[in-house]
Design a protein around this motif. Structure first.
Motif, mmCIF file in Angstrom:
data_model
loop_
_atom_site.group_PDB
_atom_site.id
_atom_site.type_symbol
_atom_site.label_atom_id
_atom_site.label_comp_id
_atom_site.label_asym_id
_atom_site.label_seq_id
_atom_site.Cartn_x
_atom_site.Cartn_y
_atom_site.Cartn_z
ATOM 1 N N THR A 179 0.821 -1.208 0.000
ATOM 2 C CA THR A 179 0.000 0.000 0.000
ATOM 3 C C THR A 179 0.853 1.255 0.000
ATOM 4 O OG1 THR A 179 -0.166 -0.125 2.411
ATOM 5 C CG2 THR A 179 -1.956 -1.115 1.131
ATOM 6 N N GLU A 180 2.121 1.123 0.392
ATOM 7 C CA GLU A 180 3.048 2.256 0.362
ATOM 8 C C GLU A 180 3.908 2.169 -0.889
ATOM 9 O OE1 GLU A 180 3.001 4.730 2.559
ATOM 10 O OE2 GLU A 180 1.341 3.737 3.596
ATOM 11 N N ALA A 181 4.039 3.290 -1.595
ATOM 12 C CA ALA A 181 4.783 3.303 -2.861
ATOM 13 C C ALA A 181 6.269 3.526 -2.593
ATOM 14 C CB ALA A 181 4.225 4.386 -3.787
ATOM 15 N N ASP A 182 6.936 2.485 -2.085
ATOM 16 C CA ASP A 182 8.342 2.644 -1.712
ATOM 17 C C ASP A 182 9.208 1.457 -2.139
ATOM 18 O OD1 ASP A 182 7.388 0.745 0.035
ATOM 19 O OD2 ASP A 182 7.816 1.864 1.866
ATOM 20 N N SER A 183 8.765 0.685 -3.115
ATOM 21 C CA SER A 183 9.580 -0.440 -3.592
ATOM 22 C C SER A 183 10.837 0.091 -4.287
ATOM 23 C CB SER A 183 8.781 -1.306 -4.567
ATOM 24 O OG SER A 183 7.683 -1.914 -3.928
ATOM 25 N N ILE A 203 5.661 -5.767 -15.165
ATOM 26 C CA ILE A 203 5.913 -5.422 -13.773
ATOM 27 C C ILE A 203 4.659 -5.709 -12.960
ATOM 28 C CG2 ILE A 203 6.278 -3.518 -12.147
ATOM 29 C CD1 ILE A 203 8.838 -4.251 -13.496
ATOM 30 N N HIS A 204 4.793 -6.565 -11.964
ATOM 31 C CA HIS A 204 3.726 -6.805 -10.994
ATOM 32 C C HIS A 204 3.989 -5.948 -9.761
ATOM 33 C CE1 HIS A 204 1.873 -10.615 -12.710
ATOM 34 N NE2 HIS A 204 2.905 -10.392 -13.516
ATOM 35 N N GLY A 208 2.896 -0.496 -5.297
ATOM 36 C CA GLY A 208 4.011 -0.263 -4.395
ATOM 37 C C GLY A 208 5.176 0.501 -5.003
ATOM 38 N N ILE A 209 5.008 1.018 -6.204
ATOM 39 C CA ILE A 209 6.094 1.722 -6.903
ATOM 40 C C ILE A 209 5.789 3.212 -6.968
ATOM 41 C CG2 ILE A 209 7.397 1.885 -9.056
ATOM 42 C CD1 ILE A 209 6.659 -1.040 -9.588
ATOM 43 N N ALA A 210 6.771 4.032 -6.635
ATOM 44 C CA ALA A 210 6.599 5.486 -6.659
ATOM 45 C C ALA A 210 6.258 5.958 -8.067
ATOM 46 C CB ALA A 210 7.869 6.174 -6.175
ATOM 47 N N GLU A 211 5.449 7.010 -8.155
ATOM 48 C CA GLU A 211 4.994 7.493 -9.453
ATOM 49 C C GLU A 211 6.164 7.882 -10.346
ATOM 50 O OE1 GLU A 211 2.408 11.272 -11.057
ATOM 51 O OE2 GLU A 211 1.475 9.991 -9.525
ATOM 52 N N ALA A 212 7.190 8.516 -9.771
ATOM 53 C CA ALA A 212 8.346 8.908 -10.583
ATOM 54 C C ALA A 212 9.022 7.687 -11.192
ATOM 55 C CB ALA A 212 9.348 9.681 -9.720
ATOM 56 N N ASP A 213 9.089 6.591 -10.441
ATOM 57 C CA ASP A 213 9.674 5.362 -10.980
ATOM 58 C C ASP A 213 8.782 4.731 -12.044
ATOM 59 O OD1 ASP A 213 11.880 5.624 -9.374
ATOM 60 O OD2 ASP A 213 11.232 4.168 -7.875
#
Length: 283
Positions: A179-183, A203-204, A208-213
């Protein structure tokens, strides 16, 4: 219109965008996500995960989703997500799924290749696309037996060539059900995988991935992003709020209907975020 991954991913892989693969758990979610795709004039993939397979079976899910895909004004792929059993994959193909994922990521490489190849041969014979996974994308919660193992570029070359898959799911720091976008995404590893194979990459664990990433990833050969948690949160929060505000109501369909606009809005956001910026939208 009903399509498979091969109708969508090759073009996405060479564009600066990707296709959203959205987990659906029922009629209302499928309706909201297709409505979002139509509102944005974008293709979409509806994914049925193991939880829904165990609950409803592939036949029931195909019976609901395939007609909806065929009636949609945009391309819609009906995809069986992570499946570890060939028998279920074959039932899904027979039921009408246009795409399947045989997940042999927990197996030794030789066995993963052998079993995936068998699925590919059956699926391709009837025009169904196949996704495979190399390395192992872990889960934040819910499936503790799933390993966490990065994709090996050298193994990716062999797996892609010998299995015959149409799309390759990779493990590069992404995690399911966060739930946190910090992968922490391993971009250098992803570059090595892109050199190792020309397949469209998947990508699964997108939530959990930040928008910039995500914006960086979609410009690589990543052609498909699997998205689930953010939709469950949006839909669940909307239903919870509605039930709190109207405690005398009891009808499931009433509350789901009230929550669908929130889910559609979140789906539109995700589809737009992942879409290509240098290509025209579907007409």
């Amino acid at each position: 219109m009903l399509v498979n991954l091969n109708d969508l991913l090759p073009d996405a892989a060479v564009s600066d965008g990707a296709i959203a693969c959205c987990n659906v758990f029922g009629l209302e979610e499928a309706q909201a996500i297709i409505a979002a795709a139509e509102a944005r004039s974008l293709p979409v993939i509806l994914a049925v995960n193991k939880d829904m397979v165990d609950l409803a079976g592939v036949e029931a899910m195909a019976g609901m989703l395939v007609p909806m895909a065929k009636a949609a004004s945009v391309p819609v792929c009906v995809h069986l997500d992570h499946c570890y059993e060939e028998a279920i994959v074959y039932r899904a193909i027979h039921a009408g799924f246009s795409s399947v994922m045989f997940d042999g990521s927990q197996l030794p490489l030789d066995e993963n290749i052998r079993r995936t190849r068998q699925v590919v041969d059956v699926a391709h014979a009837v025009g169904v696309s196949v996704e495979g996974e190399l390395g192992s994308v872990p889960y934040q919660e819910g499936r503790d037996h799933i390993k966490s193992m990065s994709t090996d570029p050298a193994e990716a070359t062999r797996y892609a060539q010998e299995s015959g898959i149409d799309a390759l799911a990779v493990s590069v720091g992404n995690v399911h059900r966060k739930t946190e976008a910090d992968s922490p995404i391993e971009f250098e590893l992803l570059k090595q995988i892109e050199v190792a194979t020309t397949l469209p990459l998947v990508i699964h664990g997108t939530t959990g991935i930040a928008e910039a990433d995500l914006l960086t990833l979609k410009q690589q050969r990543v052609a498909k992003f699997n998205v689930g948690t953010t939709f469950r949160v949006a839909f669940g929060n909307a239903i919870r709020a509605c039930m709190t505000q109207e405690p005398d109501k009891y009808d499931r369909q009433y509350f789901a209907g009230k929550a669908m606009p929130a889910l559609q809005a979140e789906a539109e956001r995700v589809l737009a975020l992942l879409s290509a910026t240098k290509q025209p939208l579907l007409k």
